[in-house]
Motif scaffolding. Structure first.
Motif, PDB file in Angstrom:
ATOM      1  N   UNK A 107     -49.998  29.873 -23.184  1.00 45.01           N
ATOM      2  CA  UNK A 107     -49.003  30.334 -22.216  1.00 45.01           C
ATOM      3  C   UNK A 107     -48.354  31.634 -22.691  1.00 45.01           C
ATOM      4  N   UNK A 108     -48.036  31.709 -23.970  1.00 40.38           N
ATOM      5  CA  UNK A 108     -47.412  32.914 -24.530  1.00 40.38           C
ATOM      6  C   UNK A 108     -48.275  34.149 -24.322  1.00 40.38           C
ATOM      7  N   UNK A 109     -49.589  33.979 -24.428  1.00 44.46           N
ATOM      8  CA  UNK A 109     -50.506  35.111 -24.336  1.00 44.46           C
ATOM      9  C   UNK A 109     -50.997  35.369 -22.912  1.00 44.46           C
ATOM     10  N   UNK A 110     -50.621  34.521 -21.972  1.00 40.92           N
ATOM     11  CA  UNK A 110     -51.171  34.591 -20.605  1.00 40.92           C
ATOM     12  C   UNK A 110     -50.658  35.809 -19.838  1.00 40.92           C
ATOM     13  N   UNK A 111     -51.569  36.413 -19.088  1.00 43.12           N
ATOM     14  CA  UNK A 111     -51.194  37.481 -18.165  1.00 43.12           C
ATOM     15  C   UNK A 111     -50.724  36.889 -16.841  1.00 43.12           C
ATOM     16  N   UNK A 112     -51.212  35.696 -16.517  1.00 46.50           N
ATOM     17  CA  UNK A 112     -50.782  34.977 -15.317  1.00 46.50           C
ATOM     18  C   UNK A 112     -51.003  33.488 -15.535  1.00 46.50           C
TER      19      UNK A 112
END
Length: 295
Positions: A107-112
């Protein structure tokens, strides 16, 4: 002669000013030009619709279809991490996220972030009694459950925002897979719409976007008033208990709704997931500034 010189000076001045304006515009364009991210990381949370149940083509439901579509349309390598789990309610999705370091890092690294939620919460409230209750009883039961679902979904959104404050969240609405068999039980549609309205309201509050699939997946190919009237007549002429028993024993080898899987008469089939992907992509493109470009 003096007049000609004056005109020449005016022409030169106008040309210089024009060049300056064009140059300034070009400078601003070059310095504000948006750069597409070299790779996209998307995270999908949710229930069986995110897991991809019913997809006989084994393409992983809407998630892998979305990755391929973005890659083909935008020519951007796209990876989707799918944490969908069949049967999960909103509180269970939140529990998995809270207990999983792997999900938190993703989630921390997610773009969406994309999510299907609410269907199993609704099933828990109406359960097997949906066909036994009167429309009034069902409506009252769902109305009474709305504050609880709102609180659970809010808590889930807060958890997501704890790990990622900026990535857009795209939340699907739900549909009524039983409509084509029970078109006379409008209370089921009303119940689904009530929970969809909560999805729409809460995701907006947390700077996200709602993706509606209700109309197409509920009514399937029966979109006209005439087609719906025919379904209503068929439903009125049938025994509710008989249809339920036939569906439960899986004696119906086909499915009336062209967007629903004939294997369980509940989840989207390949055509249904194609539609979900199309609607999701269209919504994402409308808000591409929130996930596609480098900040």
């Amino acid at each position: 002669m003096r007049l000609n010189k004056k005109r020449a000076l005016i022409t030169i001045s106008a040309t210089v000013v024009g060049i300056g304006i064009v140059g300034l515009a070009y400078y601003k364009y070059m310095n504000n030009k948006e750069t597409v991210k070299p790779q996209l990381k998307l995270v999908a949370l949710g229930d069986s619709l995110t897991e991809g149940m019913g997809d006989s083509t084994k393409q992983g439901g809407y998630t892998q279809r979305l990755a391929k579509l973005i890659n083909n349309k935008l020519v951007v390598p796209t990876k989707v991490l799918n944490y969908g789990n069949s049967g999960d309610r909103s509180d269970q999705i939140n529990q998995h996220l809270t207990n999983s370091t792997q999900q938190q890092i993703a989630i921390k690294k997610a773009d969406a972030i994309i999510m299907t939620v609410g269907g199993d919460d609704l099933i828990q409230k109406i359960g097997g009694s949906v066909l036994d209750r009167s429309a009034k009883e069902l409506t009252q039961a769902i109305k009474a459950s709305e504050p609880e679902y709102t609180a659970k979904l809010t808590k889930l959104m807060q958890s997501i925002r704890r790990y990622n404050k900026t990535a857009p969240i795209f939340v699907f609405g739900n549909y009524n897979p039983l409509y084509v068999y029970f078109a006379n039980l409008q209370s089921i549609n009303t119940s689904v719409i009530a929970y969809n309205n909560i999805n729409k309201k809460i995701v907006k509050k947390y700077h996200g976007y709602y993706v509606s699939t209700f109309k197409q997946l509920t009514f399937g190919q029966y979109q006209s008033a005439l087609a719906k009237q025919k379904l209503l007549q068929e439903a009125n002429a049938s025994s509710v208990e008989g249809v339920v028993k036939t569906l439960h024993e899986n004696k119906i080898t086909d499915e009336k709704n062209a967007y629903i899987a004939k294997s369980d008469h509940f989840h989207p089939n390949s055509k249904g997931y194609n539609y979900m992907t199309k609607k999701l992509y269209a919504t994402m493109i409308k808000h591409k500034a929130t996930w596609l470009y480098e900040k």
